[in-house]
Design a protein around this motif. Structure first.
Motif, mmCIF file in Angstrom:
data_model
loop_
_atom_site.group_PDB
_atom_site.id
_atom_site.type_symbol
_atom_site.label_atom_id
_atom_site.label_comp_id
_atom_site.label_asym_id
_atom_site.label_seq_id
_atom_site.Cartn_x
_atom_site.Cartn_y
_atom_site.Cartn_z
ATOM 1 N N THR A 135 0.842 -1.203 0.000
ATOM 2 C CA THR A 135 0.000 0.000 0.000
ATOM 3 C C THR A 135 0.875 1.251 0.000
ATOM 4 O O THR A 135 0.648 2.191 -0.776
ATOM 5 C CB THR A 135 -0.920 0.013 1.229
ATOM 6 O OG1 THR A 135 -1.774 -1.133 1.191
ATOM 7 C CG2 THR A 135 -1.785 1.270 1.248
ATOM 8 N N ALA A 136 1.885 1.277 0.868
ATOM 9 C CA ALA A 136 2.779 2.436 0.923
ATOM 10 C C ALA A 136 3.539 2.603 -0.385
ATOM 11 O O ALA A 136 3.773 3.734 -0.845
ATOM 12 C CB ALA A 136 3.765 2.277 2.084
ATOM 13 N N ALA A 137 3.920 1.508 -1.011
ATOM 14 C CA ALA A 137 4.638 1.586 -2.286
ATOM 15 C C ALA A 137 3.779 2.236 -3.363
ATOM 16 O O ALA A 137 4.275 3.033 -4.176
ATOM 17 C CB ALA A 137 5.072 0.190 -2.728
ATOM 18 N N ARG A 138 2.487 1.924 -3.389
ATOM 19 C CA ARG A 138 1.592 2.542 -4.377
ATOM 20 C C ARG A 138 1.452 4.036 -4.127
ATOM 21 O O ARG A 138 1.430 4.831 -5.076
ATOM 22 C CB ARG A 138 0.221 1.859 -4.350
ATOM 23 C CG ARG A 138 0.229 0.443 -4.902
ATOM 24 C CD ARG A 138 -1.183 -0.062 -5.151
ATOM 25 N NE ARG A 138 -1.973 -0.168 -3.937
ATOM 26 C CZ ARG A 138 -2.006 -1.249 -3.166
ATOM 27 N NH1 ARG A 138 -1.260 -2.298 -3.461
ATOM 28 N NH2 ARG A 138 -2.784 -1.288 -2.090
ATOM 29 N N ILE A 139 1.381 4.424 -2.854
ATOM 30 C CA ILE A 139 1.295 5.853 -2.535
ATOM 31 C C ILE A 139 2.566 6.567 -2.969
ATOM 32 O O ILE A 139 2.508 7.669 -3.545
ATOM 33 C CB ILE A 139 1.045 6.050 -1.029
ATOM 34 C CG1 ILE A 139 -0.336 5.509 -0.641
ATOM 35 C CG2 ILE A 139 1.145 7.538 -0.659
ATOM 36 C CD1 ILE A 139 -0.610 5.517 0.854
ATOM 37 N N LEU A 140 3.717 5.958 -2.708
ATOM 38 C CA LEU A 140 4.981 6.583 -3.085
ATOM 39 C C LEU A 140 5.070 6.781 -4.596
ATOM 40 O O LEU A 140 5.507 7.840 -5.064
ATOM 41 C CB LEU A 140 6.155 5.735 -2.594
ATOM 42 C CG LEU A 140 7.553 6.284 -2.913
ATOM 43 C CD1 LEU A 140 7.731 7.686 -2.347
ATOM 44 C CD2 LEU A 140 8.625 5.340 -2.368
ATOM 45 N N VAL A 141 4.647 5.801 -5.363
ATOM 46 C CA VAL A 141 4.652 5.940 -6.824
ATOM 47 C C VAL A 141 3.775 7.108 -7.244
ATOM 48 O O VAL A 141 4.156 7.908 -8.114
ATOM 49 C CB VAL A 141 4.187 4.631 -7.493
ATOM 50 C CG1 VAL A 141 3.919 4.865 -8.985
ATOM 51 C CG2 VAL A 141 5.237 3.546 -7.323
ATOM 52 N N ARG A 142 2.595 7.245 -6.643
ATOM 53 C CA ARG A 142 1.706 8.357 -6.976
ATOM 54 C C ARG A 142 2.371 9.695 -6.668
ATOM 55 O O ARG A 142 2.293 10.641 -7.459
ATOM 56 C CB ARG A 142 0.394 8.248 -6.193
ATOM 57 C CG ARG A 142 -0.508 7.115 -6.601
ATOM 58 C CD ARG A 142 -1.942 7.370 -6.202
ATOM 59 N NE ARG A 142 -2.140 7.589 -4.778
ATOM 60 C CZ ARG A 142 -2.459 6.629 -3.905
ATOM 61 N NH1 ARG A 142 -2.573 5.369 -4.321
ATOM 62 N NH2 ARG A 142 -2.654 6.909 -2.629
ATOM 63 N N LEU A 143 3.020 9.782 -5.518
ATOM 64 C CA LEU A 143 3.683 11.026 -5.132
ATOM 65 C C LEU A 143 4.838 11.356 -6.073
ATOM 66 O O LEU A 143 5.040 12.524 -6.448
ATOM 67 C CB LEU A 143 4.193 10.933 -3.692
ATOM 68 C CG LEU A 143 3.134 10.824 -2.591
ATOM 69 C CD1 LEU A 143 3.814 10.678 -1.236
ATOM 70 C CD2 LEU A 143 2.203 12.030 -2.595
ATOM 71 N N GLN A 144 5.592 10.355 -6.460
ATOM 72 C CA GLN A 144 6.712 10.582 -7.378
ATOM 73 C C GLN A 144 6.208 11.043 -8.741
ATOM 74 O O GLN A 144 6.809 11.935 -9.356
ATOM 75 C CB GLN A 144 7.539 9.299 -7.504
ATOM 76 C CG GLN A 144 8.306 8.947 -6.250
ATOM 77 C CD GLN A 144 8.943 7.576 -6.301
ATOM 78 O OE1 GLN A 144 8.483 6.686 -7.039
ATOM 79 N NE2 GLN A 144 10.012 7.368 -5.538
ATOM 80 N N GLU A 145 5.134 10.460 -9.202
ATOM 81 C CA GLU A 145 4.558 10.878 -10.485
ATOM 82 C C GLU A 145 4.034 12.305 -10.388
ATOM 83 O O GLU A 145 4.166 13.104 -11.330
ATOM 84 C CB GLU A 145 3.455 9.918 -10.901
ATOM 85 C CG GLU A 145 3.975 8.531 -11.283
ATOM 86 C CD GLU A 145 2.864 7.534 -11.550
ATOM 87 O OE1 GLU A 145 1.689 7.845 -11.200
ATOM 88 O OE2 GLU A 145 3.150 6.450 -12.109
ATOM 89 N N ALA A 146 3.427 12.651 -9.246
ATOM 90 C CA ALA A 146 2.921 14.013 -9.048
ATOM 91 C C ALA A 146 4.071 15.012 -9.000
ATOM 92 O O ALA A 146 3.975 16.122 -9.537
ATOM 93 C CB ALA A 146 2.105 14.078 -7.759
ATOM 94 N N ALA A 147 5.186 14.616 -8.369
ATOM 95 C CA ALA A 147 6.358 15.492 -8.301
ATOM 96 C C ALA A 147 6.918 15.738 -9.692
ATOM 97 O O ALA A 147 7.332 16.858 -10.028
ATOM 98 C CB ALA A 147 7.419 14.883 -7.398
ATOM 99 N N ALA A 148 6.934 14.707 -10.520
ATOM 100 C CA ALA A 148 7.443 14.850 -11.888
ATOM 101 C C ALA A 148 6.591 15.817 -12.697
ATOM 102 O O ALA A 148 7.086 16.474 -13.616
ATOM 103 C CB ALA A 148 7.478 13.485 -12.567
ATOM 104 N N ARG A 149 5.311 15.933 -12.347
ATOM 105 C CA ARG A 149 4.413 16.871 -13.036
ATOM 106 C C ARG A 149 4.416 18.245 -12.383
ATOM 107 O O ARG A 149 3.692 19.139 -12.815
ATOM 108 C CB ARG A 149 2.984 16.312 -13.046
ATOM 109 C CG ARG A 149 2.817 15.022 -13.838
ATOM 110 C CD ARG A 149 1.348 14.692 -14.021
ATOM 111 N NE ARG A 149 0.660 14.493 -12.740
ATOM 112 C CZ ARG A 149 0.501 13.309 -12.148
ATOM 113 N NH1 ARG A 149 0.989 12.210 -12.715
ATOM 114 N NH2 ARG A 149 -0.137 13.215 -10.988
#
Length: 205
Positions: A135-149
């Motif tokens: 679950t935490a890994a999925r949240i981290l991926v979302r945050l990283q993608e948001a940071a890239a944008r």
């Protein structure tokens, strides 16, 4: 979670078999959610599922086996319920609002999930850790993608992901299981304000 050879051998080979296995998992959720792992029984599960005892052993070897499968299944149910709702987000910050909102909705409809996941810490530590780590890994991926944008100001770290997940877990307990009278949209909106002010793009220098 990877399946062992024995688990793959017991995988349903027909649509009818899959329906039986799903019925057993749903019954196990009721049995363990109501009685807990130690007081729950295989006979109680088959009785709730409306199937013969032999059907249980077609798909599961032991009570531990079905409990392990149930933890993985419930974790997958949460993921599958939340993911399409997050996909509708306006941006990365809104994705976390929708993530909490949909989790609150799920918890209100599946209150047994907390007892089952909590007991997994003592019954099957690997399944327990996998639930939270994935679950935490999925949240981290979302945050990283948001940071890239450019939608998140802070550099996403595992700490951010676990902090958000931790909030969601206890908010789900308080406003999903213990008392579901407060509008989920209101709870998610308040928490999203904290996230936006904490790691939102507007917070960057």
């Amino acid at each position: 979670m990877a399946q062992s050879g024995d688990e793959r051998d017991k995988a349903p080979r027909t649509a009818r078999g899959e329906r039986t296995r799903r019925a057993l998992l749903a019954a196990a959720a009721e049995e363990f959610g109501e009685k807990g792992f130690h007081e729950g029984s295989i006979s109680g599960i088959t009785r709730r599922a409306g199937c013969a005892l032999g059907s249980f052993y077609t798909y599961f070897d032991t009570k531990d086996d079905i409990f392990r499968a149930l933890v993985a299944d419930m974790s997958g149910q949460v993921r599958d319920y939340v993911a399409p709702r997050i996909a509708q987000a306006r941006d990365g910050i809104d994705a976390e609002r929708l993530g909490l909102l949909s989790f609150l909705e799920f918890a209100r409809g599946h209150k047994e999930i907390y007892r089952i996941i909590d007991e997994a810490e003592f019954v099957d530590q690997a399944a327990y850790r996998n639930h939270y780590e994935s679950t935490a890994a999925r949240i981290l991926v979302r945050l990283q993608e948001a940071a890239a944008r450019g939608e998140v100001g802070a550099e996403p770290d595992e700490v951010h992901a676990w902090a958000i997940m931790g909030m969601n877990v206890f908010l789900g307990l308080r406003f999903g299981v213990w008392d579901d009278s407060r509008p989920a949209e209101e709870v998610a909106g308040i928490v999203n304000g904290l996230i936006e002010r904490g790691i939102g793009a507007s917070g960057r220098d």
